[in-house]
Design an enzyme around this catalytic site. Structure first.
Site, PDB file in Angstrom:
ATOM      1  N   LYS A   1       0.870  -1.174   0.000  1.00 24.23           N
ATOM      2  CA  LYS A   1       0.000   0.000   0.000  1.00 24.23           C
ATOM      3  C   LYS A   1       0.910   1.228   0.000  1.00 24.23           C
ATOM      4  CE  LYS A   1      -4.223  -1.845   0.972  1.00 24.23           C
ATOM      5  NZ  LYS A   1      -5.486  -1.498   0.325  1.00 24.23           N
TER       6      LYS A   1
ATOM      7  N   ASP B   1      -9.495  -0.709  -9.407  1.00 25.22           N
ATOM      8  CA  ASP B   1     -10.043  -1.321  -8.195  1.00 25.22           C
ATOM      9  C   ASP B   1     -11.281  -0.533  -7.772  1.00 25.22           C
ATOM     10  OD1 ASP B   1     -10.587  -2.432  -5.742  1.00 25.22           O
ATOM     11  OD2 ASP B   1      -8.667  -1.957  -4.820  1.00 25.22           O
TER      12      ASP B   1
ATOM     13  N   LYS C   1     -13.426  -7.475  -6.028  1.00 25.05           N
ATOM     14  CA  LYS C   1     -13.771  -7.727  -4.625  1.00 25.05           C
ATOM     15  C   LYS C   1     -15.264  -8.054  -4.570  1.00 25.05           C
ATOM     16  CE  LYS C   1     -10.352  -4.707  -2.409  1.00 25.05           C
ATOM     17  NZ  LYS C   1      -9.733  -3.819  -3.384  1.00 25.05           N
TER      18      LYS C   1
END
Length: 352
Positions: A149, A230, A257
């Site tokens: 990250k 994303d 996701k």
């Protein structure tokens, strides 16, 4: 059929940082179905401030689901189009109820313990020393793909961390993915991508904030290494809208996701479109408990994607539920000699 819902707070072992701030706990919700003496469980993995269904009427919608559970999985999925995390929880609960045991949703070579799923090792944002410590631990644990990250500490320090890895490991030895969580400005993004390209990265997730589709399309066209969408996929509901987005931006990858994009059915729609347009993809959990992670992992194995997936988040919490999922040498395994430490009846009684 009877349905109930239950809130549960997951506590992080260590405060976990993203470019949106520090998290110490994570709220989740479970739907429990009962029919003919059997029970099934599904997890609605909402992530506050990020999930499109982070709305004041979220719990009201859970109440509605329980009152209308007789409509069945497909009709409920359609009615929940603006609540992807609940779509996922409902799908999972129905699959769990229909299964031989509540946690064996998709039997395969993965669930019988003979095959594993390659995963990336996640390195959380934090002080430089903490990030370096995590990197060293992941490499020592046998991970050959790590995801960092970035975007929360000084960019030059992040470059130093990447340089540290590359001084010790070639791209063939360790694949590096980075996730900016939209932290770069539109004006500085390409310059930062060019600086990052020195380190032979696999890809970068979401370099700029979502909904800047013109700029994101430009970046995907000019980037020196692959870009993965994303957050950009969150809140894109119909198949037509999904295809329109992919055709406009033309990303190299998309990251899926299930809790954010409509469960298994919504994820399958994205996969079909990505493959139609020659776009790579992989699947990632979204900080669910081991109950949701277990369902995602079992389903992911059946998609036959050989890339490392983002499914290694089960050890983040102090009060997660012990289960057969086990990470070893950068692989996620299902260990049948480890039992679930979760009693649906007891959980239901304690959380009424």
């Amino acid at each position: 059929m009877k349905a109930t819902y239950h809130k549960y707070i997951l506590n992080f072992k260590r405060p976990s940082g993203t470019s949106r701030g520090i998290m110490t706990e994570k709220e989740t919700w479970f739907i429990i179905l009962e029919q003919n003496g059997k029970k099934g469980i599904g997890e609605c993995g909402i992530l506050r401030t990020l999930s499109i269904d982070d709305r004041p009427d979220y719990e009201e919608k859970l109440q509605w689901i329980c009152a209308h559970i007789h409509l069945g999985k497909d009709q409920l999925w359609d009615a929940l189009i603006e609540f992807p995390s609940i779509q996922f929880g409902v799908e999972m609960a129905f699959q769990s109820l229909a299964s031989e045991t509540p946690f064996l949703l998709f039997p395969s070579d993965f669930t019988n313990g003979t095959k594993s799923i390659p995963i990336n090792g996640l390195v959380w944002m934090g002080e430089e020393s903490f990030m370096k410590q995590q990197i060293e631990e992941k490499l020592a644990d046998g991970f050959r793909c790590i995801k960092l990250k970035i975007g929360a500490i000084d960019f030059d320090k992040e470059l130093q961390l990447l340089r540290f890895i590359r001084q010790h490991f070639t791209p063939e030895e360790v694949e590096i993915r980075v996730d900016a969580n939209g932290a770069f400005s539109e004006n500085s993004a390409l310059d930062k991508l060019n600086q990052l390209s020195e380190f032979k990265l696999h890809s970068i997730e979401q370099p700029i904030k979502k909904n800047n589709t013109d700029r994101m399309a430009d970046l995907c066209k000019t980037t020196p290494f692959p870009i993965a969408l994303d957050e950009e996929l969150i809140g894109v509901f119909t198949v037509a809208e999904k295809e329109q987005l992919l055709q406009k931006i033309k990303p190299q990858y998309i990251i899926l996701k299930p809790s954010f994009i409509g469960g298994f059915r919504g994820t399958q729609e994205w996969i079909s479109l990505a493959e139609k347009h020659g776009i790579g993809w992989w699947i990632t959990s979204a900080l669910e408990s081991n109950i949701g992670l277990n369902a995602i992992a079992q389903w992911t194995f059946l998609q036959h994607n050989s890339m490392p997936q983002g499914l290694g988040t089960g050890a983040l919490y102090t009060n997660n539920f012990d289960c057969p999922l086990d990470v070893a040498e950068g692989q996620l395994w299902y260990k049948n000699d480890i039992d679930w430490e979760f009693d649906i009846d007891l959980f239901q009684a304690e959380n009424l």
